[in-house]
Design an enzyme around this catalytic site. Structure first.
Site, mmCIF file in Angstrom:
data_model
loop_
_atom_site.group_PDB
_atom_site.id
_atom_site.type_symbol
_atom_site.label_atom_id
_atom_site.label_comp_id
_atom_site.label_asym_id
_atom_site.label_seq_id
_atom_site.Cartn_x
_atom_site.Cartn_y
_atom_site.Cartn_z
ATOM 1 N N GLU A 29 -10.797 58.014 72.128
ATOM 2 C CA GLU A 29 -10.595 56.526 72.114
ATOM 3 C C GLU A 29 -9.219 56.336 72.798
ATOM 4 O O GLU A 29 -8.448 57.126 72.656
ATOM 5 C CB GLU A 29 -10.421 56.085 70.587
ATOM 6 N N GLU A 80 4.011 80.811 77.764
ATOM 7 C CA GLU A 80 2.964 81.122 76.850
ATOM 8 C C GLU A 80 1.564 81.246 77.665
ATOM 9 O O GLU A 80 0.497 81.671 77.126
ATOM 10 C CB GLU A 80 2.344 79.803 76.146
ATOM 11 N N CYS A 112 6.686 77.106 72.693
ATOM 12 C CA CYS A 112 7.307 76.452 73.721
ATOM 13 C C CYS A 112 8.998 76.761 73.719
ATOM 14 O O CYS A 112 9.606 76.144 74.580
ATOM 15 C CB CYS A 112 7.126 74.871 73.699
ATOM 16 N N SER A 153 -2.363 66.378 77.023
ATOM 17 C CA SER A 153 -0.698 66.628 77.543
ATOM 18 C C SER A 153 -0.506 67.962 77.984
ATOM 19 O O SER A 153 0.685 67.713 78.690
ATOM 20 C CB SER A 153 -0.029 66.521 75.981
ATOM 21 N N THR A 202 1.755 69.765 62.267
ATOM 22 C CA THR A 202 2.233 69.740 63.546
ATOM 23 C C THR A 202 3.461 68.536 63.600
ATOM 24 O O THR A 202 4.466 68.904 64.231
ATOM 25 C CB THR A 202 1.193 68.953 64.307
ATOM 26 N N HIS A 235 12.560 68.559 72.755
ATOM 27 C CA HIS A 235 11.257 68.975 73.253
ATOM 28 C C HIS A 235 10.088 67.704 73.260
ATOM 29 O O HIS A 235 10.273 66.919 72.457
ATOM 30 C CB HIS A 235 10.923 69.875 72.074
ATOM 31 N N LYS A 240 5.948 59.993 72.659
ATOM 32 C CA LYS A 240 6.383 59.515 71.584
ATOM 33 C C LYS A 240 7.484 60.264 70.524
ATOM 34 O O LYS A 240 8.269 59.772 70.156
ATOM 35 C CB LYS A 240 5.193 58.896 70.975
ATOM 36 N N ASN A 267 3.264 67.555 78.962
ATOM 37 C CA ASN A 267 4.176 68.861 78.297
ATOM 38 C C ASN A 267 3.763 70.146 78.842
ATOM 39 O O ASN A 267 2.831 70.788 78.759
ATOM 40 C CB ASN A 267 3.695 68.939 76.853
ATOM 41 N N SER A 297 6.503 76.018 68.444
ATOM 42 C CA SER A 297 5.786 76.173 67.341
ATOM 43 C C SER A 297 5.713 77.547 66.533
ATOM 44 O O SER A 297 6.150 78.449 67.318
ATOM 45 C CB SER A 297 4.214 75.741 67.518
#
EC number: 2.3.3.10
Length: 348
Positions: A29, A80, A112, A153, A202, A235, A240, A267, A297
């Site tokens: 969407e 990563e 990250c 991203s 998350t 980060h 947003k 990202n 993470s």
């Protein structure tokens, strides 16, 4: 003796794909794209990977540091998306860049945040007079499952920092703290090609809790307040989240916008916050103070207070800026992106 940033350098691949094209292909969407605050993401060409990009950004960092690479005593590589599952990238870079073999090389892993942890470690080695200069690299061609929201991203870029003595630094690392916990927000099991999200972890339990905790710890331990800083860089898993952190801390958007990279390139994982820091260093003035808070993470966050010195002005001119790489772009189709990132599998 304090340590500081003697040189910094960036590299972003030329290719971009519009995130709306990805969303349309997979039937996501339009509101999903809007909620992420992204426009395009950087895509590696067929001959670009985390190692080649690391070489590019490190050459730019060496230009700004204006030192012989043989003086570097440690190379730490955060990623990563290493080219080899078992073989360090740091060793490749040591020889490719002309760093002395009488040095320490290692690959850092913490989602990250591997490069951010490396920045703390190398800074400590400089401050302890164990080395004169150290090279820290964050480089990723971020992985994502086709059709997953993460594919909107996950991007490619690299950033490098040469850390050295305070009297040669364009910016001094005044203070640094870390905050770490066992939070399963994102992982990729051994042998699996793409990572997955623990959706319930998350946002608040991982990203926001750890960054806010690290920033508040930095404030408590050093007596800082928001008004002491001219720039804030967080980060950037999307466009947003860093803005939401700023609102939670009651930080003016004017102090955040110059460090944003994800709205333009997505990202790039280990190169995310540290690329934002490089973007700020490209324009910062002597006496200004920067707070940068990377996140990884799993989960953990570091927070650094960085004070710009009068040496910054000369160094800014010696290598291409982050904005140069952001604006240097060629839009490609999903088919080209899928081909260059190995999403097509050919069986013979």
């Amino acid at each position: 003796m304090r340590s500081g940033i003697v040189g910094w350098g960036a590299y972003i691949p030329r290719y971009r794909i519009n995130v709306n094209e990805i969303a349309n292909l997979w039937g996501l969407e339009s509101q999903v794209v809007k909620n992420l605050g992204l426009s395009e993401k950087a895509v590696p060409d067929v001959d670009e990977d985390s190692t080649t990009m690391a070489w590019e950004s490190s050459k730019n960092a060496l230009r700004r540091a204006n030192i012989d690479p043989s003086q570097i005593g440690v190379v730490l590589f955060g990623s990563e998306s290493k080219v080899y599952a078992v073989k360090p990238t740091a060793t490749i870079l040591i020889d490719a860049l002309g760093v002395t073999n009488d040095s320490l090389g290692a690959d850092m892993e913490f989602a990250c945040r591997g490069a951010s942890a490396a920045l703390r470690l190398v800074g400590g080695m400089v401050e302890a007079s164990k080395i004169k200069y150290g090279l820290v690299i964050g480089s990723d061609t971020a992985q994502s499952n086709p059709g997953d929201v993460l594919e909107l991203s996950s991007a490619a870029a690299s950033v490098s920092y040469i850390v050295g003595p305070e009297n040669e630094a364009g910016a001094v690392i005044e203070a640094a703290v870390s905050y770490t916990s066992d939070t399963p927000d994102f992982w990729r099991r051994d042998g699996m090609p793409y990572p997955v999200h623990g959706e319930g972890f998350t946002g608040e339990p991982a990203y926001f809790d750890h960054i806010l905790s690290a920033v508040n710890l930095l404030f408590r331990e050093n007596g800082y307040k928001i008004s002491d800083f001219d720039y804030f860089v967080f980060h950037q898993p999307n466009g947003k989240f860093p803005l939401q952190v700023a609102r939670k801390l009651e930080i003016s958007m004017d102090k955040v916008k110059d460090g944003l990279v994800s709205p333009y390139i997505g990202n790039p994982y280990n190169a995310s916050a540290l690329l934002g820091l490089a973007k700020v260093l490209d324009i910062a003035k002597p006496g200004q103070r920067i707070l940068v808070a990377p996140f990884g993470s799993g989960a953990g966050s570091d927070a650094f207070s960085i004070l710009v010195t009068d040496k910054i002005l000369e160094k800014q001119k010696l290598a291409p800026t982050v904005n140069y790489y952001i604006e240097r772009k060629v839009l490609v189709s999903y088919s080209t992106y899928a081909k260059t990132t190995g999403k097509y599998k050919v069986y013979e």
